[in-house]
Design an enzyme around this catalytic site. Structure first.
Site, short mmCIF file in Angstrom:
data_model
loop_
_atom_site.label_atom_id
_atom_site.label_comp_id
_atom_site.label_asym_id
_atom_site.label_seq_id
_atom_site.Cartn_x
_atom_site.Cartn_y
_atom_site.Cartn_z
N LYS A 16 38.18 41.57 62.67
CA LYS A 16 38.09 40.83 63.94
C LYS A 16 39.40 40.10 64.23
O LYS A 16 39.54 39.46 65.27
CB LYS A 16 36.95 39.81 63.87
CG LYS A 16 35.55 40.41 63.80
CD LYS A 16 34.51 39.31 63.95
CE LYS A 16 33.12 39.76 63.60
NZ LYS A 16 32.60 40.85 64.42
N SER A 17 40.35 40.16 63.30
CA SER A 17 41.58 39.37 63.47
C SER A 17 42.36 39.71 64.74
O SER A 17 42.84 38.80 65.42
CB SER A 17 42.48 39.51 62.24
OG SER A 17 41.87 38.89 61.15
N THR A 62 44.85 41.13 54.06
CA THR A 62 43.48 40.99 53.58
C THR A 62 43.23 41.96 52.43
O THR A 62 44.17 42.59 51.91
CB THR A 62 42.48 41.10 54.76
OG1 THR A 62 41.18 40.78 54.27
CG2 THR A 62 42.48 42.47 55.40
N LYS A 66 46.08 40.85 48.85
CA LYS A 66 46.53 39.44 48.90
C LYS A 66 47.40 39.05 47.71
O LYS A 66 48.32 38.24 47.86
CB LYS A 66 45.32 38.51 48.98
CG LYS A 66 44.62 38.56 50.34
CD LYS A 66 43.49 37.57 50.39
CE LYS A 66 42.79 37.63 51.74
NZ LYS A 66 41.75 36.61 51.88
N ASN A 87 47.43 35.15 52.44
CA ASN A 87 46.82 35.87 53.56
C ASN A 87 47.70 35.79 54.80
O ASN A 87 47.37 36.36 55.83
CB ASN A 87 45.42 35.31 53.87
CG ASN A 87 45.49 33.95 54.51
OD1 ASN A 87 46.47 33.22 54.35
ND2 ASN A 87 44.46 33.59 55.25
N GLY A 127 31.45 32.05 41.86
CA GLY A 127 32.47 33.09 41.85
C GLY A 127 33.75 32.57 41.24
O GLY A 127 34.01 31.35 41.25
N ASN A 151 29.95 31.36 37.42
CA ASN A 151 30.30 32.77 37.54
C ASN A 151 29.54 33.62 36.53
O ASN A 151 29.14 33.15 35.48
CB ASN A 151 31.82 32.93 37.32
CG ASN A 151 32.33 34.26 37.81
OD1 ASN A 151 31.98 34.69 38.92
ND2 ASN A 151 33.15 34.94 37.03
N LYS A 156 36.15 34.23 33.17
CA LYS A 156 36.88 34.14 34.44
C LYS A 156 36.72 32.76 35.07
O LYS A 156 37.63 32.23 35.70
CB LYS A 156 36.44 35.25 35.39
CG LYS A 156 37.15 36.56 35.06
CD LYS A 156 36.65 37.73 35.86
CE LYS A 156 37.12 37.72 37.29
NZ LYS A 156 36.61 38.92 38.03
N TYR A 222 30.65 37.12 56.19
CA TYR A 222 30.08 36.99 57.52
C TYR A 222 29.60 38.35 57.99
O TYR A 222 29.95 39.38 57.41
CB TYR A 222 31.11 36.40 58.51
CG TYR A 222 32.29 37.30 58.77
CD1 TYR A 222 33.43 37.20 58.00
CD2 TYR A 222 32.27 38.28 59.76
CE1 TYR A 222 34.52 38.03 58.20
CE2 TYR A 222 33.35 39.11 59.98
CZ TYR A 222 34.46 38.99 59.20
OH TYR A 222 35.52 39.82 59.41
P1 ATR Z 1 37.27 38.63 45.50
O1 ATR Z 1 38.71 38.74 45.87
O2 ATR Z 1 36.30 39.00 46.59
O3 ATR Z 1 36.93 37.30 44.89
P2 ATR Z 1 37.15 39.70 42.86
O4 ATR Z 1 38.41 39.03 42.47
O5 ATR Z 1 36.87 41.08 42.36
O6 ATR Z 1 37.02 39.78 44.42
O7 ATR Z 1 35.93 38.73 42.43
C1 ATR Z 1 34.60 39.07 42.71
C2 ATR Z 1 33.69 37.90 42.34
O8 ATR Z 1 32.34 38.29 42.63
C3 ATR Z 1 33.72 37.54 40.87
O9 ATR Z 1 33.40 36.19 40.71
C4 ATR Z 1 32.62 38.44 40.31
O10 ATR Z 1 32.06 38.00 39.10
P3 ATR Z 1 32.72 38.45 37.70
O11 ATR Z 1 33.89 37.55 37.49
O12 ATR Z 1 31.65 38.27 36.71
O13 ATR Z 1 33.12 39.89 37.87
C5 ATR Z 1 31.60 38.32 41.41
N1 ATR Z 1 30.70 39.47 41.41
C6 ATR Z 1 30.99 40.71 41.84
N2 ATR Z 1 29.92 41.52 41.71
C7 ATR Z 1 28.94 40.76 41.16
C8 ATR Z 1 27.58 41.00 40.79
N3 ATR Z 1 27.02 42.21 40.93
N4 ATR Z 1 26.86 39.98 40.29
C9 ATR Z 1 27.42 38.77 40.14
N5 ATR Z 1 28.69 38.46 40.46
C10 ATR Z 1 29.44 39.44 40.98
#
Ligand code: ATR
Length: 273
Positions: A16-17, A62, A66, A87, A127, A151, A156, A222
């Protein structure tokens, strides 16, 4: 000459940017163009090179570029260093300047659009990936209270926690890291979902009692009702999705590039009448 900008991602057709920036430009009476460019997965650096050659003034970046964009840049704002991602790139005299407006966008959306003041509020940040890191430090700055990072993978969460405890400005905050399942009796004023589970599926185990009275549950995703939002609604929280954050991070980027802060309300209304 029209100043050229773009958003680069892969995929990018859903973005949408371009619409948001065109609305900002019209509102501010600025002569700019803004397009969506899909870079090949291995072709981000070459795409930036082309933009520099073609005289673009900047671009948004995006998923999934990033971090790569941040590494490619010559100069970095402290916001982008905290996020270890960018970003928003600006191009000046052949140099690439990296900023990050995601965290500021989230804070502005929560505080201004949702009227929810963060100062002193307890925050649960779910997360520990790039999206969480992008907003963690601005959230800390606004709340002046240490959040809990929750998380699936504890390591992490601990890694992200260290970006705060080992940070010159934030080391006095005792941020906690917790793995899924570790929360039982705690309550939070704000619970923010920064995982990608809204897109990919996957459970976020949360006790029903996690939301304090008048809590805000914020999903950075969103365009759809996520299971997290449904859960939060069912347990009495006020619920927000990430559309406002999208508009606010764009406004902050527009401000960096053009020195004008757009009024986001009409744009937000146009996107979700
Ligand atoms: P982003 O840039 O969207 O943050 P990312 O760096 O891959 O993408 O991080 C994804 C996040 O969503 C992480 O916190 C991940 O948890 P893990 O650190 O355990 O991988 C979380 N995530 C992704 N899929 C998940 C799932 N099925 N259940 C729970 N957490 C999930």
């Amino acid at each position: 000459m029209t100043d050229r900008y773009a958003v680069i991602g892969n995929p990018i057709s859903h973005s949408k940017s371009p619409l948001i920036h065109r609305m900002f430009a019209e509102q501010a009476g600025q002569d700019i163009s803004y397009e969506a460019i899909e870079a090949p997965m291995e072709g981000f650096a070459a795409t930036i090179e082309r933009l520099l050659t073609d005289g673009y003034k900047g671009c948004n970046v995006t998923v999934p570029f990033k971090l790569e964009a941040w590494k490619l840049a010559n100069e970095h704002t402290s916001r982008s260093i905290d996020a270890e991602a960018t970003n928003t790139l600006s191009f000046k005299d052949g140099k690439i300047y990296a900023d990050n407006t995601d965290g500021t966008g989230l804070v502005r959306d929560i505080e201004i659009n949702h009227g929810f003041k963060l100062k002193g509020k307890s925050i649960l940040l779910i997360g520990a990936g790039g999206a969480a890191q992008g907003v963690l430090h601005p959230l800390l700055e606004a709340s002046q209270a240490p959040p809990v990072i929750y998380n699936r993978t504890l390591e992490k969460a601990i890694k992200l926690q260290k970006t705060v405890t080992e940070h010159g400005n934030f080391s006095h905050f005792s941020v906690k890291a917790a793995e899924f399942g570790a929360l039982t009796n705690e309550q939070f004023n704000i619970v923010i979902n920064a995982t990608s589970t809204g897109l990919t599926g996957g459970e976020i185990p949360l006790p029903a009692s996690i939301f304090a009275p008048d809590a805000l549950a914020y999903d950075m995703m969103y365009g759809r009702e996520t299971p997290f939002m449904t859960f939060a609604r069912a347990h009495g929280a006020q619920v927000a999705d990430g559309l406002g954050m999208l508009v606010e991070q764009a406004a902050e980027a527009f401000y960096i590039w053009r020195g004008v802060r757009p009024d986001t309300e009409p744009v937000f209304k146009a996107l979700r009448p």
